[in-house]
Design a protein around this motif. Structure first.
Motif, PDB file in Angstrom:
ATOM      1  N   LYS A  84       0.854  -1.197   0.097  1.00  0.00           N
ATOM      2  CA  LYS A  84      -0.084   0.091   0.094  1.00  0.00           C
ATOM      3  C   LYS A  84       0.892   1.170   0.081  1.00  0.00           C
ATOM      4  N   ASN A  85       2.064   1.217   0.646  1.00  0.00           N
ATOM      5  CA  ASN A  85       2.702   2.541   0.917  1.00  0.00           C
ATOM      6  C   ASN A  85       4.099   2.460  -0.217  1.00  0.00           C
ATOM      7  N   SER A  86       4.181   1.478  -1.116  1.00  0.00           N
ATOM      8  CA  SER A  86       4.949   1.608  -2.091  1.00  0.00           C
ATOM      9  C   SER A  86       4.749   2.594  -3.071  1.00  0.00           C
ATOM     10  N   GLY A  87       5.686   3.359  -3.883  1.00  0.00           N
ATOM     11  CA  GLY A  87       5.581   4.260  -4.725  1.00  0.00           C
ATOM     12  C   GLY A  87       5.557   5.601  -4.563  1.00  0.00           C
ATOM     13  N   LYS A  88       5.841   5.962  -3.017  1.00  0.00           N
ATOM     14  CA  LYS A  88       5.345   7.223  -2.611  1.00  0.00           C
ATOM     15  C   LYS A  88       7.021   7.793  -2.418  1.00  0.00           C
ATOM     16  N   TYR A  89       8.017   7.328  -2.146  1.00  0.00           N
ATOM     17  CA  TYR A  89       9.280   7.545  -1.931  1.00  0.00           C
ATOM     18  C   TYR A  89      10.310   6.379  -2.443  1.00  0.00           C
ATOM     19  N   PRO A  90      11.271   6.725  -3.553  1.00  0.00           N
ATOM     20  CA  PRO A  90      11.984   5.593  -3.751  1.00  0.00           C
ATOM     21  C   PRO A  90      12.780   5.129  -2.475  1.00  0.00           C
ATOM     22  N   TYR A  91      13.183   6.093  -1.698  1.00  0.00           N
ATOM     23  CA  TYR A  91      13.956   5.588  -0.492  1.00  0.00           C
ATOM     24  C   TYR A  91      13.427   4.822   0.579  1.00  0.00           C
ATOM     25  N   VAL A  92      11.911   5.096   0.706  1.00  0.00           N
ATOM     26  CA  VAL A  92      11.137   4.168   1.460  1.00  0.00           C
ATOM     27  C   VAL A  92      10.801   2.912   1.116  1.00  0.00           C
ATOM     28  N   ASP A  93      10.770   3.016  -0.326  1.00  0.00           N
ATOM     29  CA  ASP A  93      10.463   1.599  -0.968  1.00  0.00           C
ATOM     30  C   ASP A  93      11.933   0.660  -0.866  1.00  0.00           C
ATOM     31  N   ARG A  94      12.945   1.357  -0.800  1.00  0.00           N
ATOM     32  CA  ARG A  94      14.222   0.486  -0.806  1.00  0.00           C
ATOM     33  C   ARG A  94      14.279   0.128   0.637  1.00  0.00           C
ATOM     34  N   ALA A  95      13.899   0.885   1.607  1.00  0.00           N
ATOM     35  CA  ALA A  95      14.103   0.500   2.992  1.00  0.00           C
ATOM     36  C   ALA A  95      12.897  -0.671   3.313  1.00  0.00           C
ATOM     37  N   MET A  96      11.685  -0.429   2.910  1.00  0.00           N
ATOM     38  CA  MET A  96      10.580  -1.583   3.044  1.00  0.00           C
ATOM     39  C   MET A  96      11.025  -3.006   2.497  1.00  0.00           C
ATOM     40  N   ASP A  97      11.768  -2.753   1.322  1.00  0.00           N
ATOM     41  CA  ASP A  97      12.105  -4.218   0.632  1.00  0.00           C
ATOM     42  C   ASP A  97      13.359  -4.660   1.465  1.00  0.00           C
ATOM     43  N   TYR A  98      14.144  -3.695   2.059  1.00  0.00           N
ATOM     44  CA  TYR A  98      15.458  -4.417   2.505  1.00  0.00           C
ATOM     45  C   TYR A  98      15.093  -5.064   4.047  1.00  0.00           C
ATOM     46  N   GLY A  99      14.079  -4.172   4.698  1.00  0.00           N
ATOM     47  CA  GLY A  99      13.495  -4.541   5.990  1.00  0.00           C
ATOM     48  C   GLY A  99      12.386  -5.472   5.922  1.00  0.00           C
ATOM     49  N   LYS A 100      12.146  -6.316   4.835  1.00  0.00           N
ATOM     50  CA  LYS A 100      11.058  -6.998   4.596  1.00  0.00           C
ATOM     51  C   LYS A 100      11.181  -8.263   5.576  1.00  0.00           C
ATOM     52  N   GLY A 101      10.376  -8.519   6.614  1.00  0.00           N
ATOM     53  CA  GLY A 101      10.423  -9.463   7.647  1.00  0.00           C
ATOM     54  C   GLY A 101      10.324  -8.931   9.340  1.00  0.00           C
ATOM     55  N   LEU A 102      10.773  -7.627   9.043  1.00  0.00           N
ATOM     56  CA  LEU A 102      10.461  -7.029  10.332  1.00  0.00           C
ATOM     57  C   LEU A 102       9.135  -7.006  10.880  1.00  0.00           C
ATOM     58  N   ARG A 103       8.829  -6.726  12.216  1.00  0.00           N
ATOM     59  CA  ARG A 103       7.561  -6.666  12.744  1.00  0.00           C
ATOM     60  C   ARG A 103       7.497  -5.561  14.267  1.00  0.00           C
ATOM     61  N   ILE A 104       6.789  -5.102  14.523  1.00  0.00           N
ATOM     62  CA  ILE A 104       6.747  -4.451  15.680  1.00  0.00           C
ATOM     63  C   ILE A 104       6.208  -5.317  16.943  1.00  0.00           C
ATOM     64  N   LEU A 105       6.937  -5.493  17.711  1.00  0.00           N
ATOM     65  CA  LEU A 105       6.799  -6.493  18.821  1.00  0.00           C
ATOM     66  C   LEU A 105       6.062  -5.837  19.806  1.00  0.00           C
ATOM     67  N   ARG A 106       4.847  -6.291  20.412  1.00  0.00           N
ATOM     68  CA  ARG A 106       4.193  -5.903  21.537  1.00  0.00           C
ATOM     69  C   ARG A 106       4.691  -6.244  22.914  1.00  0.00           C
ATOM     70  N   GLN A 107       5.508  -5.403  23.454  1.00  0.00           N
ATOM     71  CA  GLN A 107       6.400  -5.774  24.647  1.00  0.00           C
ATOM     72  C   GLN A 107       5.574  -5.151  25.850  1.00  0.00           C
ATOM     73  N   ASP A 108       6.177  -5.635  26.909  1.00  0.00           N
ATOM     74  CA  ASP A 108       5.613  -5.033  28.291  1.00  0.00           C
ATOM     75  C   ASP A 108       5.985  -3.657  28.363  1.00  0.00           C
ATOM     76  N   PRO A 109       4.821  -2.811  28.892  1.00  0.00           N
ATOM     77  CA  PRO A 109       5.117  -1.501  28.855  1.00  0.00           C
ATOM     78  C   PRO A 109       6.028  -0.675  29.901  1.00  0.00           C
ATOM     79  N   PHE A 110       6.099  -1.633  31.107  1.00  0.00           N
ATOM     80  CA  PHE A 110       6.951  -1.200  32.030  1.00  0.00           C
ATOM     81  C   PHE A 110       8.360  -1.466  31.472  1.00  0.00           C
ATOM     82  N   GLU A 111       8.747  -2.561  31.252  1.00  0.00           N
ATOM     83  CA  GLU A 111       9.880  -3.066  30.648  1.00  0.00           C
ATOM     84  C   GLU A 111      10.439  -2.085  29.602  1.00  0.00           C
ATOM     85  N   MET A 112       9.374  -1.622  28.457  1.00  0.00           N
ATOM     86  CA  MET A 112      10.013  -0.813  27.627  1.00  0.00           C
ATOM     87  C   MET A 112      10.088   0.659  28.289  1.00  0.00           C
TER      88      MET A 112
END
Length: 275
Positions: A84-112
């Motif tokens: 959905k977010n591809s094609g807006k900025y070439p740099y973002v496209d490269r970053a998304m392709d390079y980082g494919k597989g990343l996920r935002i972990l839902r961690q313990d708030p106090f620990e964070m």
């Protein structure tokens, strides 16, 4: 030896090595069998890739559903976000392709909260070492997956820590910030659970009531502790991306409610390619 008792399928982007090294969690371990060890709260998971999309896990399917699917944010389609977010900025496209597989972990708030206070002006290996030292000194030791693991200390376990104790663990000036955070949490002035119901902007401001918690740390806790994926932390790396690739204009508003996910792709990409 890890005991893998179930097998699960993960259809979406999922790269454990990228998740381990992207700077959002500091206690993920690589195992000798090629698997990874994750810890959240009192739960410990060994997970090993078996084949594309198929993983062996050390917990039962109920725990996987209740704990680890939310932890890995597996109900969100990251592939669709990238498309959905591809094609807006070439740099973002490269970053998304390079980082494919990343996920935002839902961690313990106090620990964070404590972890990202510790993270100030430290590199990732130093953060990992300091967090581990804190766990070993104050966290409860349990046996999980055939190993002795020190859990991250909860407020009632950390309350016995003095500023001198924290200084001895290498926290330096951050010791007073940790003490302030702990005092506010213990007293109820900062109710970690209650603030989870606030709007993004209210949550952001509530976290900043802690001494030493500025915009960047507050955004990190919002993103990694409360799953507020519209929040995009700006550190020296992201500031550099903004200055060098976007002519100093903050770009994340264009990515709306997934700005924090886009930020993580950008953060990972610039760090990995600046070596």
């Amino acid at each position: 030896m890890d005991e893998y008792i179930e097998t699960v399928e993960i259809k979406d982007d999922f790269d454990m090595e990228k998740i381990r090294t992207c700077g959002q969690a500091f206690r993920i371990r690589c195992m000798s069998d090629g698997g990874y060890l994750f810890v959240t709260g009192e739960n410990v998971l060994s997970i090993r890739k078996k084949e594309d999309g198929i993983y062996d896990i050390s917990c039962d399917l109920n725990e996987w559903k209740d704990v680890w699917i939310p932890y890995f944010d597996l109900e969100r389609d990251y592939r669709a976000i990238r498309e959905k977010n591809s094609g807006k900025y070439p740099y973002v496209d490269r970053a998304m392709d390079y980082g494919k597989g990343l996920r935002i972990l839902r961690q313990d708030p106090f620990e964070m909260l404590i972890t990202f206070i510790i993270s100030q002006r430290k590199n990732i290996p130093a953060i990992s070492g300091a967090v581990e030292n804190l766990c070993v000194r104050f966290g409860r030791k349990v046996e999980r997956c055939g190993r002795n693991i020190h859990l991250f200390p909860q407020p009632k376990e950390l309350v016995s820590a003095s500023k001198e104790d924290l200084n001895a663990l290498g926290m330096g000036y951050r010791s007073s910030y940790i003490m302030d955070a702990l005092g506010k949490v213990i007293s109820g002035e900062l109710d970690i659970e209650k603030i989870s119901h606030l709007r993004d902007d209210e949550l952001f401001c509530a976290l900043k009531s802690v001494k030493g918690v500025g915009d960047k740390v507050s955004n990190c806790v919002c993103l990694f502790g409360y799953g507020r994926v519209a929040m995009a932390p700006v550190d020296v790396w992201i500031k550099r991306v903004i200055d060098e690739e976007f002519e100093g204009i903050f770009p994340f508003g264009e990515f709306g409610d997934v700005a924090g996910i886009i930020q993580q792709y950008l953060f990972f990409y610039i760090r990995e390619n600046d070596r």
